[in-house]
Design an enzyme around this catalytic site. Structure first.
Site, PDB file in Angstrom:
ATOM      1  N   LYS A 113      -9.438  -4.924  -9.204  1.00  0.00           N
ATOM      2  CA  LYS A 113      -9.021  -6.156  -8.644  1.00  0.00           C
ATOM      3  C   LYS A 113      -9.520  -7.200  -9.553  1.00  0.00           C
ATOM      4  O   LYS A 113      -9.340  -8.593  -9.364  1.00  0.00           O
ATOM      5  CB  LYS A 113      -9.257  -6.436  -7.101  1.00  0.00           C
ATOM      6  CG  LYS A 113      -8.258  -5.385  -6.445  1.00  0.00           C
ATOM      7  CD  LYS A 113      -7.968  -6.004  -5.038  1.00  0.00           C
ATOM      8  CE  LYS A 113      -6.610  -5.007  -4.532  1.00  0.00           C
ATOM      9  NZ  LYS A 113      -6.258  -5.545  -3.195  1.00  0.00           N
ATOM     10  N   LYS A 195      -1.167   2.943  -8.490  1.00  0.00           N
ATOM     11  CA  LYS A 195      -0.492   2.963  -7.089  1.00  0.00           C
ATOM     12  C   LYS A 195       0.426   1.994  -6.810  1.00  0.00           C
ATOM     13  O   LYS A 195       0.200   0.829  -7.159  1.00  0.00           O
ATOM     14  CB  LYS A 195      -1.736   3.151  -6.164  1.00  0.00           C
ATOM     15  CG  LYS A 195      -2.366   1.684  -5.666  1.00  0.00           C
ATOM     16  CD  LYS A 195      -3.132   1.852  -4.360  1.00  0.00           C
ATOM     17  CE  LYS A 195      -3.663   0.430  -3.957  1.00  0.00           C
ATOM     18  NZ  LYS A 195      -3.712   0.221  -2.585  1.00  0.00           N
ATOM     19  N   LYS A 198       1.373  -3.875  -2.399  1.00  0.00           N
ATOM     20  CA  LYS A 198       2.182  -4.844  -2.149  1.00  0.00           C
ATOM     21  C   LYS A 198       2.223  -6.107  -3.041  1.00  0.00           C
ATOM     22  O   LYS A 198       3.002  -6.872  -3.054  1.00  0.00           O
ATOM     23  CB  LYS A 198       1.490  -5.379  -0.739  1.00  0.00           C
ATOM     24  CG  LYS A 198       1.581  -4.578   0.568  1.00  0.00           C
ATOM     25  CD  LYS A 198       1.221  -5.310   1.771  1.00  0.00           C
ATOM     26  CE  LYS A 198       0.411  -4.319   2.645  1.00  0.00           C
ATOM     27  NZ  LYS A 198      -1.172  -4.130   2.229  1.00  0.00           N
TER      28      LYS A 198
HETATM   29  N1  AQP Z   1       0.430   3.595  -2.748  1.00  0.00           N
HETATM   30  C1  AQP Z   1      -0.125   3.958  -1.608  1.00  0.00           C
HETATM   31  N2  AQP Z   1       0.107   5.426  -1.206  1.00  0.00           N
HETATM   32  C2  AQP Z   1      -0.561   5.753  -0.144  1.00  0.00           C
HETATM   33  N3  AQP Z   1      -0.959   5.057   0.712  1.00  0.00           N
HETATM   34  C3  AQP Z   1      -1.380   3.818   0.275  1.00  0.00           C
HETATM   35  N4  AQP Z   1      -2.125   2.750   0.971  1.00  0.00           N
HETATM   36  C4  AQP Z   1      -2.125   1.654   0.402  1.00  0.00           C
HETATM   37  N5  AQP Z   1      -1.341   2.010  -0.960  1.00  0.00           N
HETATM   38  C5  AQP Z   1      -0.737   3.362  -0.755  1.00  0.00           C
HETATM   39  C6  AQP Z   1      -2.570   3.099   2.453  1.00  0.00           C
HETATM   40  O1  AQP Z   1      -2.178   1.880   3.203  1.00  0.00           O
HETATM   41  C7  AQP Z   1      -3.124   1.508   4.003  1.00  0.00           C
HETATM   42  C8  AQP Z   1      -2.938  -0.190   4.019  1.00  0.00           C
HETATM   43  O2  AQP Z   1      -3.399  -0.590   2.981  1.00  0.00           O
HETATM   44  P1  AQP Z   1      -3.971  -1.988   2.592  1.00  0.00           P
HETATM   45  O3  AQP Z   1      -2.997  -2.621   3.296  1.00  0.00           O
HETATM   46  O4  AQP Z   1      -5.098  -2.042   3.723  1.00  0.00           O
HETATM   47  O5  AQP Z   1      -4.640  -2.236   1.468  1.00  0.00           O
HETATM   48  P2  AQP Z   1      -4.276  -1.666   0.061  1.00  0.00           P
HETATM   49  O6  AQP Z   1      -4.611  -0.191  -0.073  1.00  0.00           O
HETATM   50  O7  AQP Z   1      -4.907  -2.400  -0.956  1.00  0.00           O
HETATM   51  O8  AQP Z   1      -2.582  -1.744  -0.128  1.00  0.00           O
HETATM   52  P3  AQP Z   1      -1.820  -2.405  -1.350  1.00  0.00           P
HETATM   53  O9  AQP Z   1      -0.320  -2.209  -0.799  1.00  0.00           O
HETATM   54  O10 AQP Z   1      -2.164  -1.897  -2.615  1.00  0.00           O
HETATM   55  O11 AQP Z   1      -2.220  -3.915  -0.635  1.00  0.00           O
HETATM   56  P4  AQP Z   1      -2.787  -5.182  -1.869  1.00  0.00           P
HETATM   57  O12 AQP Z   1      -1.759  -5.164  -3.006  1.00  0.00           O
HETATM   58  O13 AQP Z   1      -2.698  -6.257  -1.186  1.00  0.00           O
HETATM   59  O14 AQP Z   1      -4.018  -4.599  -2.203  1.00  0.00           O
HETATM   60  C9  AQP Z   1      -4.300   2.053   3.791  1.00  0.00           C
HETATM   61  O15 AQP Z   1      -4.456   3.315   4.512  1.00  0.00           O
HETATM   62  C10 AQP Z   1      -4.211   2.642   2.483  1.00  0.00           C
HETATM   63  O16 AQP Z   1      -4.849   3.800   1.983  1.00  0.00           O
END
Ligand code: AQP
Length: 329
Positions: A113, A195, A198
Site C-alpha cells: 500500500k 488479490k 475493494k
Molecule cells: N481477495 C481476497 N480473497 C480472500 N479473502 C480476502 N479478504 C480480503 N480480500 C480477500 C478477506 O476479507 C476480510 C476483510 O478484508 P478487509 O476489508 O478488512 O481488508 P482487506 O484485506 O484489505 O480487503 P480489500 O478488499 O483488499 O480492501 P482494501 O482494498 O480496502 O484494502 C479479511 O479477512 C481478508 O482476509
C-alpha cells in the site's frame, strides 16, 4: 466457550473475495456449539487511507447490512462498529508501545500500500497493531480471515506472547487464525497475480456482492485467462483459470478435480458462462435480503446494541491490561 472475532473495513462494497475468504466462515462459526462471535465493521482501519466522510458513513451501514444479509444474526452474534468502542484505540496505543518499527515495516500489506508513494500516513504502518488490539480486547480464540491476513495474525500472536512474558502469562489469550481452502485468496479478475480488492481502480477486477447480473457477466467473461484453453488447475502457469476454478469451487462445493473432469475437452467460454450462472444464483438471495435490511429502521439500533455489548467486554480487558502495565490510579 470459544470466542470468535473478525472484521471488514468499510472501504467500499464487499466483494466475493471478502465473502468466500472470510464472511462464509463468520456464518459457519456463528452456528457452532459453544461459540460466541463478535463481528465488527472496522471503520478506524478504513481511515488509514483518505476517505470521504459521507461515503464512509454509508459504507459502514452497507457492510453491516451485508453481514446480516449473508446470514450473521445479531441475536446470535455481536455485530458492531469499531469506533463505538473506545477501548480499541486505547489498547492500540498500548500495543504500539510494545511493537517494533522493524516488524511493522516488514508487513507485506504495508509494503504494497505504500509502494511508489513519497509519504504515507503513520496509521498505514501501525494498522496491524490496531488489528491486534481489536482481537486481543475480546480474549479471542479464533480469527476467521482470508490468507492475506496471515502475517497480521502472526504479529497479533507475537505481541500477545511478548506482553504475556513481560506482564503475566494470562494478560492476553493468544489467538489462532482460521483460513479456508477454496476461498482463502481470491485473485483480481484482470490480474490473477494480485488479490481481489475493494479499492482497486478497475471495477471489473472484482465482483461485489451487490453487482447486478449484467456486471457479473461482463467481469467474468472478460477475466484474464491464458491461451492454452483447457480448464485445468495450475496456479503457477495458469493463474487466471485457476482463480476462476477456485471461485466456482467455493460457491458450489465441487472440488477442483471434479471441475477438471466436468469441463474436460470444453473451452473457457463454456466454463465462464456456467460460472456467471453459479455466481448470480449465489448472490441474488443475498442482494434481496440486503435491500430489506439496509432500508430498515432497526439497523442503527442493532449496531448500537452490539456496540454496548462489545464495550462491556472490552472495558474489562482494557482495565486488566492497564493494571498490568501500571497505568492510571
Ligand atoms: N481477495 C481476497 N480473497 C480472500 N479473502 C480476502 N479478504 C480480503 N480480500 C480477500 C478477506 O476479507 C476480510 C476483510 O478484508 P478487509 O476489508 O478488512 O481488508 P482487506 O484485506 O484489505 O480487503 P480489500 O478488499 O483488499 O480492501 P482494501 O482494498 O480496502 O484494502 C479479511 O479477512 C481478508 O482476509
Amino acid at each position: 466457550m470459544k470466542r470468535i472475532f473478525s472484521g471488514v473495513q468499510p472501504t467500499g462494497n464487499i466483494h466475493i473475495g471478502n465473502y468466500l475468504g472470510a464472511l462464509i466462515q463468520f456464518v459457519e462459526l456463528q452456528d457452532e456449539k459453544d461459540s460466541e462471535c463478535l463481528y465488527c465493521v472496522v471503520d478506524e482501519h478504513a481511515i488509514t487511507v483518505p476517505q470521504d466522510p459521507k461515503e464512509l458513513r454509508q459504507h459502514i451501514l452497507d457492510v453491516a447490512s451485508l453481514y446480516m444479509a449473508v446470514g450473521i444474526d445479531p441475536k446470535k452474534s455481536i455485530v458492531f462498529v469499531q469506533s463505538s468502542v473506545p477501548a480499541h484505540a486505547e489498547l492500540g496505543w498500548i500495543l504500539n508501545c510494545c511493537a517494533n518499527t522493524g516488524e511493522l515495516f516488514r508487513m507485506t500489506q504495508f509494503k504494497a500500500k505504500s509502494q511508489g508513494k513519497e509519504s504515507v500516513g503513520a496509521g498505514l504502518l501501525t494498522y496491524p497493531v490496531l488489528m491486534a488490539a481489536d482481537i486481543l480486547l475480546y480474549d479471542v480464540d479464533v480469527v476467521p480471515v482470508g490468507n492475506d491476513q496471515k502475517q497480521h495474525i502472526e504479529l497479533t500472536r507475537d505481541l500477545a506472547i511478548r506482553v504475556n512474558s513481560h506482564y503475566g502469562k494470562d494478560t492476553f489469550v493468544v489467538p489462532d487464525g482460521r483460513f479456508l481452502k477454496a476461498g482463502a485468496r481470491i485473485m483480481a479478475l484482470d490480474d490473477p497475480t494480485a488479490k481481489m480488492s475493494k479499492s482497486a481502480k478497475n471495477e471489473h477486477s472484482r465482483i461485489s456482492l451487490l453487482d447486478p447480473p449484467s456486471k457479473i457477466k461482463k467481469s467474468i467473461m472478460r477475466a484474464t485467462t491464458d491461451s492454452e484453453g483447457s480448464v485445468r488447475f495450475d496456479i503457477e502457469n495458469k493463474p487466471g483459470i485457476s482463480n476462476l476454478m477456485n471461485i466456482y469451487s467455493a460457491f458450489t462445493g465441487k472440488t477442483v478435480q471434479e471441475l477438471e473432469d466436468e469441463y474436460a475437452g470444453r473451452g473457457y467460454g463454456d466454463f465462464k458462462k456456467d460460472l456467471v450462472e453459479v455466481t448470480v444464483s449465489a448472490l441474488s438471495p443475498i442482494q434481496e435480503r440486503y435491500n430489506a435490511i439496509r432500508n430498515s429502521d432497526g439497523l442503527i439500533d442493532v449496531l448500537r446494541e452490539g456496540g454496548e455489548r462489545a464495550d462491556a467486554i472490552a472495558k474489562k480487558t482494557l482495565k486488566r491490561v492497564q493494571d498490568r502495565f501500571g497505568l492510571g490510579l
